[in-house]
Design an enzyme around this catalytic site. Structure first.
Site, PDB file in Angstrom:
ATOM      1  N   LYS A  55      29.235  17.915  32.812  1.00  0.00           N
ATOM      2  CA  LYS A  55      30.673  17.810  32.834  1.00  0.00           C
ATOM      3  C   LYS A  55      31.206  17.524  34.236  1.00  0.00           C
ATOM      4  O   LYS A  55      32.316  17.045  34.411  1.00  0.00           O
ATOM      5  CB  LYS A  55      31.290  19.129  32.341  1.00  0.00           C
ATOM      6  CG  LYS A  55      30.980  19.507  30.934  1.00  0.00           C
ATOM      7  CD  LYS A  55      31.654  20.868  30.641  1.00  0.00           C
ATOM      8  CE  LYS A  55      31.254  21.381  29.280  1.00  0.00           C
ATOM      9  NZ  LYS A  55      31.841  22.715  29.038  1.00  0.00           N
ATOM     10  N   GLY A  56      30.390  17.868  35.249  1.00  0.00           N
ATOM     11  CA  GLY A  56      30.882  17.841  36.630  1.00  0.00           C
ATOM     12  C   GLY A  56      31.409  16.499  37.107  1.00  0.00           C
ATOM     13  O   GLY A  56      32.276  16.439  37.970  1.00  0.00           O
ATOM     14  N   ASP A 114      21.961  18.236  44.548  1.00  0.00           N
ATOM     15  CA  ASP A 114      21.570  19.494  45.174  1.00  0.00           C
ATOM     16  C   ASP A 114      20.058  19.449  45.411  1.00  0.00           C
ATOM     17  O   ASP A 114      19.602  19.009  46.460  1.00  0.00           O
ATOM     18  CB  ASP A 114      22.003  20.627  44.238  1.00  0.00           C
ATOM     19  CG  ASP A 114      21.703  21.997  44.789  1.00  0.00           C
ATOM     20  OD1 ASP A 114      21.444  22.112  45.984  1.00  0.00           O
ATOM     21  OD2 ASP A 114      21.736  22.970  44.015  1.00  0.00           O
ATOM     22  N   PHE A 163      27.973  26.809  47.887  1.00  0.00           N
ATOM     23  CA  PHE A 163      28.285  26.558  46.480  1.00  0.00           C
ATOM     24  C   PHE A 163      29.749  26.145  46.398  1.00  0.00           C
ATOM     25  O   PHE A 163      30.631  26.869  46.856  1.00  0.00           O
ATOM     26  CB  PHE A 163      28.024  27.794  45.620  1.00  0.00           C
ATOM     27  CG  PHE A 163      28.115  27.489  44.162  1.00  0.00           C
ATOM     28  CD1 PHE A 163      27.042  26.919  43.480  1.00  0.00           C
ATOM     29  CD2 PHE A 163      29.291  27.740  43.461  1.00  0.00           C
ATOM     30  CE1 PHE A 163      27.145  26.602  42.128  1.00  0.00           C
ATOM     31  CE2 PHE A 163      29.399  27.428  42.108  1.00  0.00           C
ATOM     32  CZ  PHE A 163      28.319  26.854  41.450  1.00  0.00           C
ATOM     33  N   ARG A 176      37.089  23.825  37.498  1.00  0.00           N
ATOM     34  CA  ARG A 176      36.876  22.370  37.468  1.00  0.00           C
ATOM     35  C   ARG A 176      38.176  21.637  37.802  1.00  0.00           C
ATOM     36  O   ARG A 176      38.160  20.557  38.389  1.00  0.00           O
ATOM     37  CB  ARG A 176      36.418  21.913  36.076  1.00  0.00           C
ATOM     38  CG  ARG A 176      35.014  22.334  35.704  1.00  0.00           C
ATOM     39  CD  ARG A 176      34.552  21.574  34.460  1.00  0.00           C
ATOM     40  NE  ARG A 176      33.413  22.209  33.814  1.00  0.00           N
ATOM     41  CZ  ARG A 176      32.145  22.040  34.192  1.00  0.00           C
ATOM     42  NH1 ARG A 176      31.847  21.253  35.193  1.00  0.00           N
ATOM     43  NH2 ARG A 176      31.172  22.664  33.560  1.00  0.00           N
TER      44      ARG A 176
HETATM   45  P1  5GP Z   1      20.251  19.305  41.089  1.00  0.00           P
HETATM   46  O1  5GP Z   1      19.551  18.941  39.840  1.00  0.00           O
HETATM   47  O2  5GP Z   1      20.409  18.176  42.082  1.00  0.00           O
HETATM   48  O3  5GP Z   1      19.662  20.537  41.723  1.00  0.00           O
HETATM   49  O4  5GP Z   1      21.674  19.818  40.697  1.00  0.00           O
HETATM   50  C1  5GP Z   1      22.640  18.984  40.233  1.00  0.00           C
HETATM   51  C2  5GP Z   1      23.623  19.712  39.358  1.00  0.00           C
HETATM   52  O5  5GP Z   1      23.687  21.120  39.669  1.00  0.00           O
HETATM   53  C3  5GP Z   1      24.992  19.177  39.600  1.00  0.00           C
HETATM   54  O6  5GP Z   1      25.270  18.108  38.750  1.00  0.00           O
HETATM   55  C4  5GP Z   1      25.871  20.381  39.341  1.00  0.00           C
HETATM   56  O7  5GP Z   1      26.141  20.489  37.975  1.00  0.00           O
HETATM   57  C5  5GP Z   1      25.019  21.565  39.747  1.00  0.00           C
HETATM   58  N1  5GP Z   1      25.303  21.990  41.136  1.00  0.00           N
HETATM   59  C6  5GP Z   1      24.523  21.858  42.216  1.00  0.00           C
HETATM   60  N2  5GP Z   1      25.121  22.351  43.315  1.00  0.00           N
HETATM   61  C7  5GP Z   1      26.317  22.822  42.906  1.00  0.00           C
HETATM   62  C8  5GP Z   1      27.428  23.438  43.600  1.00  0.00           C
HETATM   63  O8  5GP Z   1      27.452  23.668  44.812  1.00  0.00           O
HETATM   64  N3  5GP Z   1      28.486  23.764  42.812  1.00  0.00           N
HETATM   65  C9  5GP Z   1      28.526  23.540  41.475  1.00  0.00           C
HETATM   66  N4  5GP Z   1      29.636  23.899  40.840  1.00  0.00           N
HETATM   67  N5  5GP Z   1      27.518  22.954  40.802  1.00  0.00           N
HETATM   68  C10 5GP Z   1      26.434  22.589  41.520  1.00  0.00           C
END
Ligand code: 5GP
Length: 194
Positions: A55-56, A114, A163, A176
């Site tokens: 959803k982000g 991330d 975060f 959001r």
């Molecule tokens: P990754 O797979 O790269 O570790 O993480 C990607 C997903 O993790 C992002 O699409 C998001 O949904 C969530 N995410 C990673 N870091 C953050 C953050 O600092 N805040 C939030 N709200 N979601 C995060």
């Protein structure tokens, strides 16, 4: 009612609170416009499909797509990996099956990179569906956390390892709809003895 008052009302959650603004709404808007112009130039005369990671990515994709001056298609895939402020290490993808992207130029639009795990999974899935080209556009990029290095062609902002919530990003499905990006401080991190 002023913006600040409204924000203050929304700023707390049983498990933590908004600490500070990291990127304000005007700065976001300006950067999204720049990215849109760059993508417009790079994808002129190509069959561009924006694949929004829900959803982000919802607000970023909505704004970015309108900053792109091309007849781009917009598709949606749901990716889930987070529980609270921690990645589960497992990525679940939904709605990939119905995507018609064979022979088309796909730009994955993601809220934040991330660890990079989500990108690996979505890249693999879209590659299998025969996209002519694949690239990534991420609004936020946490360089220090990147466990799975991945080429991200368009980056809105490189940010520190905090975060964040707002502009599509949530904590426990909240925040959001903040118009800016804010740092969220979980309660456990503020009061470790509790
Ligand atoms: P990754 O797979 O790269 O570790 O993480 C990607 C997903 O993790 C992002 O699409 C998001 O949904 C969530 N995410 C990673 N870091 C953050 C953050 O600092 N805040 C939030 N709200 N979601 C995060």
């Amino acid at each position: 009612m002023t913006r600040t008052t409204s924000l203050e009302r929304r700023s707390s959650h049983p498990h933590g609170r908004l600490e500070r603004t990291l990127i304000d709404a005007e700065t976001l808007e300006e950067r999204v416009r720049e990215l849109g112009a760059e993508i417009t130039a790079d994808y002129a005369d190509r069959d561009l499909v924006l694949v929004c990671l829900l959803k982000g990515g919802i607000y970023f994709t909505a704004d970015l797509s309108r900053a792109i001056d091309l007849p781009a298609a917009v598709e949606f895939v749901r990716a889930r990996s987070y529980a609270g402020t921690e990645s589960s290490g497992q990525v679940q993808l939904s709605w990939i099956d119905g995507l018609d992207i064979a022979g088309r130029d796909v730009l994955i639009v993601e809220d934040i990179v991330d660890t990079g795990l989500t990108l690996i999974e979505i890249w693999r899935a879209l590659e299998e569906k025969g996209a002519a080209s694949l690239a990534i556009c991420a609004l936020l990029y946490k360089e220090k956390r990147l466990a799975h290095p991945f080429p991200v062609r368009y980056i809105g902002f490189a940010i520190e390892d905090v975060f964040v919530v707002g502009y599509g990003l949530d904590y426990d499905e909240r925040f959001r709809n903040l118009p800016h990006i804010a740092v969220f401080q979980p309660e456990s991190a503020r009061s470790p003895s509790r």
